[in-house]
Scaffold this motif. Sequence first.
Motif, PDB file in Angstrom:
ATOM      1  N   VAL A   1       8.883 -95.212  -0.115  1.00  0.00           N
ATOM      2  CA  VAL A   1       9.536 -96.430  -0.610  1.00  0.00           C
ATOM      3  C   VAL A   1       9.019 -96.732  -2.009  1.00  0.00           C
ATOM      4  O   VAL A   1       7.815 -96.859  -2.209  1.00  0.00           O
ATOM      5  CB  VAL A   1       9.232 -97.621   0.322  1.00  0.00           C
ATOM      6  CG1 VAL A   1       9.819 -98.906  -0.243  1.00  0.00           C
ATOM      7  CG2 VAL A   1       9.772 -97.356   1.719  1.00  0.00           C
ATOM      8  N   VAL A   2       9.918 -96.799  -2.961  1.00  0.00           N
ATOM      9  CA  VAL A   2       9.513 -97.137  -4.329  1.00  0.00           C
ATOM     10  C   VAL A   2      10.381 -98.281  -4.854  1.00  0.00           C
ATOM     11  O   VAL A   2      11.528 -98.424  -4.449  1.00  0.00           O
ATOM     12  CB  VAL A   2       9.644 -95.944  -5.303  1.00  0.00           C
ATOM     13  CG1 VAL A   2       8.654 -94.853  -4.957  1.00  0.00           C
ATOM     14  CG2 VAL A   2      11.057 -95.406  -5.314  1.00  0.00           C
ATOM     15  N   PRO A   3       9.834 -99.085  -5.754  1.00  0.00           N
ATOM     16  CA  PRO A   3      10.595-100.226  -6.267  1.00  0.00           C
ATOM     17  C   PRO A   3      11.698 -99.831  -7.236  1.00  0.00           C
ATOM     18  O   PRO A   3      12.696-100.510  -7.332  1.00  0.00           O
ATOM     19  CB  PRO A   3       9.547-101.085  -6.956  1.00  0.00           C
ATOM     20  CG  PRO A   3       8.383-100.212  -7.189  1.00  0.00           C
ATOM     21  CD  PRO A   3       8.438 -99.098  -6.207  1.00  0.00           C
ATOM     22  N   ASP A   4      11.519 -98.734  -7.969  1.00  0.00           N
ATOM     23  CA  ASP A   4      12.519 -98.381  -8.970  1.00  0.00           C
ATOM     24  C   ASP A   4      12.372 -96.927  -9.402  1.00  0.00           C
ATOM     25  O   ASP A   4      11.438 -96.575 -10.110  1.00  0.00           O
ATOM     26  CB  ASP A   4      12.387 -99.299 -10.188  1.00  0.00           C
ATOM     27  CG  ASP A   4      13.430 -99.007 -11.251  1.00  0.00           C
ATOM     28  OD1 ASP A   4      14.359 -98.222 -10.978  1.00  0.00           O
ATOM     29  OD2 ASP A   4      13.311 -99.556 -12.358  1.00  0.00           O
ATOM     30  N   LEU A   5      13.331 -96.119  -9.004  1.00  0.00           N
ATOM     31  CA  LEU A   5      13.266 -94.696  -9.333  1.00  0.00           C
ATOM     32  C   LEU A   5      13.416 -94.432 -10.817  1.00  0.00           C
ATOM     33  O   LEU A   5      12.985 -93.392 -11.321  1.00  0.00           O
ATOM     34  CB  LEU A   5      14.366 -93.936  -8.585  1.00  0.00           C
ATOM     35  CG  LEU A   5      14.049 -93.548  -7.148  1.00  0.00           C
ATOM     36  CD1 LEU A   5      15.290 -92.985  -6.474  1.00  0.00           C
ATOM     37  CD2 LEU A   5      12.926 -92.520  -7.124  1.00  0.00           C
ATOM     38  N   THR A   6      14.052 -95.353 -11.516  1.00  0.00           N
ATOM     39  CA  THR A   6      14.272 -95.106 -12.942  1.00  0.00           C
ATOM     40  C   THR A   6      13.072 -95.526 -13.783  1.00  0.00           C
ATOM     41  O   THR A   6      13.057 -95.319 -14.987  1.00  0.00           O
ATOM     42  CB  THR A   6      15.527 -95.831 -13.458  1.00  0.00           C
ATOM     43  OG1 THR A   6      15.339 -97.236 -13.293  1.00  0.00           O
ATOM     44  CG2 THR A   6      16.742 -95.396 -12.680  1.00  0.00           C
ATOM     45  N   ASN A   7      12.084 -96.127 -13.152  1.00  0.00           N
ATOM     46  CA  ASN A   7      10.820 -96.365 -13.837  1.00  0.00           C
ATOM     47  C   ASN A   7      10.057 -95.041 -13.810  1.00  0.00           C
ATOM     48  O   ASN A   7       9.746 -94.529 -12.734  1.00  0.00           O
ATOM     49  CB  ASN A   7      10.046 -97.457 -13.107  1.00  0.00           C
ATOM     50  CG  ASN A   7       8.711 -97.749 -13.752  1.00  0.00           C
ATOM     51  OD1 ASN A   7       8.094 -96.877 -14.354  1.00  0.00           O
ATOM     52  ND2 ASN A   7       8.249 -98.967 -13.607  1.00  0.00           N
ATOM     53  N   PRO A   8       9.779 -94.474 -14.975  1.00  0.00           N
ATOM     54  CA  PRO A   8       9.159 -93.130 -14.996  1.00  0.00           C
ATOM     55  C   PRO A   8       7.857 -93.054 -14.213  1.00  0.00           C
ATOM     56  O   PRO A   8       7.484 -91.989 -13.724  1.00  0.00           O
ATOM     57  CB  PRO A   8       8.941 -92.862 -16.487  1.00  0.00           C
ATOM     58  CG  PRO A   8       9.203 -94.140 -17.201  1.00  0.00           C
ATOM     59  CD  PRO A   8      10.031 -94.998 -16.308  1.00  0.00           C
ATOM     60  N   PHE A   9       7.187 -94.171 -14.089  1.00  0.00           N
ATOM     61  CA  PHE A   9       5.960 -94.181 -13.309  1.00  0.00           C
ATOM     62  C   PHE A   9       6.246 -93.773 -11.859  1.00  0.00           C
ATOM     63  O   PHE A   9       5.612 -92.874 -11.308  1.00  0.00           O
ATOM     64  CB  PHE A   9       5.345 -95.585 -13.347  1.00  0.00           C
ATOM     65  CG  PHE A   9       4.042 -95.700 -12.612  1.00  0.00           C
ATOM     66  CD1 PHE A   9       2.845 -95.421 -13.252  1.00  0.00           C
ATOM     67  CD2 PHE A   9       4.009 -96.068 -11.270  1.00  0.00           C
ATOM     68  CE1 PHE A   9       1.637 -95.513 -12.572  1.00  0.00           C
ATOM     69  CE2 PHE A   9       2.813 -96.168 -10.588  1.00  0.00           C
ATOM     70  CZ  PHE A   9       1.621 -95.891 -11.241  1.00  0.00           C
TER      71      PHE A   9
END
Lengths: 335, 335
Positions: B65-73
Amino acid sequence: MPTTLQDVAREAGVSAATASRALTGGTVSPSTRDAVRAVAERLGYRPNRAARGLITGRAGALGLVVPDLTNPFFADVAKGVAARARAADLPVFVTDTDEEAGLEVEAVASLRRGTDGLLLCSPRASDAALLDVADRATTVLLHRRVDGLPSVVADLADGTRQAVEHLRALGHRRIVYVPGRPSSWAGAQRDLGLAAATADGGVEVVRCPAVAPTFAGGVQAADLVLADGATAVLAYNDLVAVGLLTRAAARGVRVPDDLSVVGHDDTVATMGHPALTTVAVPQRRAGATAVDLLLRLVAAARASAAEPPCDTELTLPTHLVVRASTAEPARRRRP
Amino acid sequence: MPTTLQDVAREAGVSAATASRALTGGTVSPSTRDAVRAVAERLGYRPNRAARGLITGRAGALGLVVPDLTNPFFADVAKGVAARARAADLPVFVTDTDEEAGLEVEAVASLRRGTDGLLLCSPRASDAALLDVADRATTVLLHRRVDGLPSVVADLADGTRQAVEHLRALGHRRIVYVPGRPSSWAGAQRDLGLAAATADGGVEVVRCPAVAPTFAGGVQAADLVLADGATAVLAYNDLVAVGLLTRAAARGVRVPDDLSVVGHDDTVATMGHPALTTVAVPQRRAGATAVDLLLRLVAAARASAAEPPCDTELTLPTHLVVRASTAEPARRRRP
DNA sequence: TTGAAAGCGCTAACAT
DNA sequence: ATGTTAGCGCTTTCAA
C-alpha cells in the motif's frame, strides 16, 4: 482465523447458501438479507476471493505489467489503472519487468492464472510473443498496438508531427531527433510523425544515436546534439529532454536562445529550467480506459460471445504544450 | 481452459496426489518425479494459486500500500518491493491510496484476505488504525515506525541533522524549513533532526507553513521562503525543492548565491538547476529489506512461533549528498 | 513409494 | 424464499 461465510450463516441462523445469496445479491427476503448483512458487518466478514474464484472461475483480480515503475510515464499509467480497478473493487497485481523482454513474457505466464485479465505495457516483447499471450488470456495492450489485439494507445505520431511543425513554424530548419531504444512501437510512431511532418520539405530531421529513455540518457545525448549544430532538438521523452537541458546549461548553451528543446509525455516537463515545451500524453486516462476495455472483454469472454463487444483498438489524442524551451532560432542575434 | 494438476497426472499415468508431490518436492521416486515434471513442462502447467491457497492457508501473494505511485519516492520503494518479491516468486498487489487515510485503511481491509502479508507505506492512517491492522494480518510498516510493530525506516532524523550541520558549516545562521503535511511520522523525524542540530545554538530554524509534498507545493512555498529573508531553505523533499528552485529562478533569486536549497530523498535532485544538495534515502533497499522481513514474519507466524524470529524494527542509514545548490551565504558579496 | 479420500471456503444447481 | 448437495483444483492425511 478470519471470519468465514459459515460463521456469518451460523450467527444469522441461516444456511451458508442463503448467507451467500444475501451478500452477493441473490433471491432472498429483504428481512433475512438485512439480517445477514448486519451480522457480516458486525463480524467484519470478508469473502475469501480464492474460494470464490475457484467456483466462479474468475479470479477477482487484474494484472498489470510495466517496464519501469520509476519512469514517471508508467507510474502515471499505473496510477490510472489502480484508481479505476479500485472503483471496480478489483485488486491489481503489478509487475515491474526492468525493461527486459524475457521478464515481460515470464511475468505474463505467472500472472495469467491468478487474474481475470492482463494489462500489458510491454515495449520489449515481440509481436509474436504478445499474440501468443493474448491467445491464452484476456489481454489489453497499453501504449503499443499489435494488429488484432485489443489496445489503448495515444496518438504519438500526431504528437511528434505537432512538435516538428511547431519548430518549423518558429523558423527551425534542422532538427536533431534523439530516439529511445530502437525497434519499439512508440519509436516507430515517432518515426511516422517525423515522416509526416517533413514530407513537404522545409525542415530536415536528423537522428542521433539512441540512448536510454532516462535523465542519464539525455545527458549522454547532449554532446552529440550540440556537435551537430542544429538549432532544435526533439527528445524521446521528458527525462531525456531534462538531461539535455542540464548538460546544455553546463556547457554554456542557452535554451531556448541557442537551442530549442522539445520533450515528450509531459511528465517532468516543468522540473527543469526552462520549462519544457512537450507533447502531452494522457497516460492516466489511458490506464483507466484500458481497465474499462479489459473489464468489458472479460465480461464478453464469460458470456462466451464470439465477437468483441465494442471497438477494441482505442487511440487517445495527444497535444503539444508550448512552454519556455522553444523559441525562434538564434533569437538573440537579431536586432 | 488451463491445464490442471489432473491433466498432468493423467498424462503422466499417476494420481493427482503423486503429481502434486512430484511438483512440490514431496516423497516420490526420482524417476516419477522427473517424468511428472517433464509432462508439466510440456503442458505448460501452472498451479492454480487460489486452489492451493485454499488448502495450505497461504495466499501466495503479498500486498503493498502506497500513498502515491507517481511520487518518485514511493515508485522507488515499489520497485524494490517488486524486485524482491519476484525473486521469491510472489506476486504483489499494489494499491495507491491517493494520500487519503480512509483509503489506506480500506485498502488493507480488502487486501488482507488475499495475501500472506502486507507492506504498508501509510503516512496518513492513525497509529491506532495501524495497530488494529497488524493485529489481524502479518504486517511490515515502511518508512514509518509504530512501537511494537515490525518496520523498516530510514534514519530521517539523522539525515536532517546532517543537512542542517552542512548549512551551518557553510555559515548559514537562519534556515527556513518547509514541512510537508503535518503530523506524519516522517515529519516528526525531521523535527527531531532539526532539534538535534539546533540544540547547541549557532543556527536558527524557522518553519514555514506546510505544503503538499509536490512540485506545485514547492512553487507555492517559494514566495513564503523568500519573504523571510533567510539565506538557506530545507525542503520536505526533492519535489518541493525543485519547485522552490523554479520559482526562485523566476523571481531572479540565484541559487546558491542568494539562497541555498537542500532537498530530501535524492529522487529528482539532479533534474532541476542547479543540482540539489539532498539527503539520500535508500528507498529501493528499504523496499527489498521490508519484503525479506515480511517473509520471515510470515514463516514464523506459520510455525506459530510466539516470538518474532529476529529484530523487527530496522533502520537504514541516510547520508547527505552535496551538489550545487548550497554554498556560503551571500558568496557573491565577498571580495 | 503411491493411491484414495477428505476438505479448504465458497457458489450454483436442484429440491423443497 | 430457503436448505441440501456437489464440486471448483489442490494438498494432505491415512492406508496400502
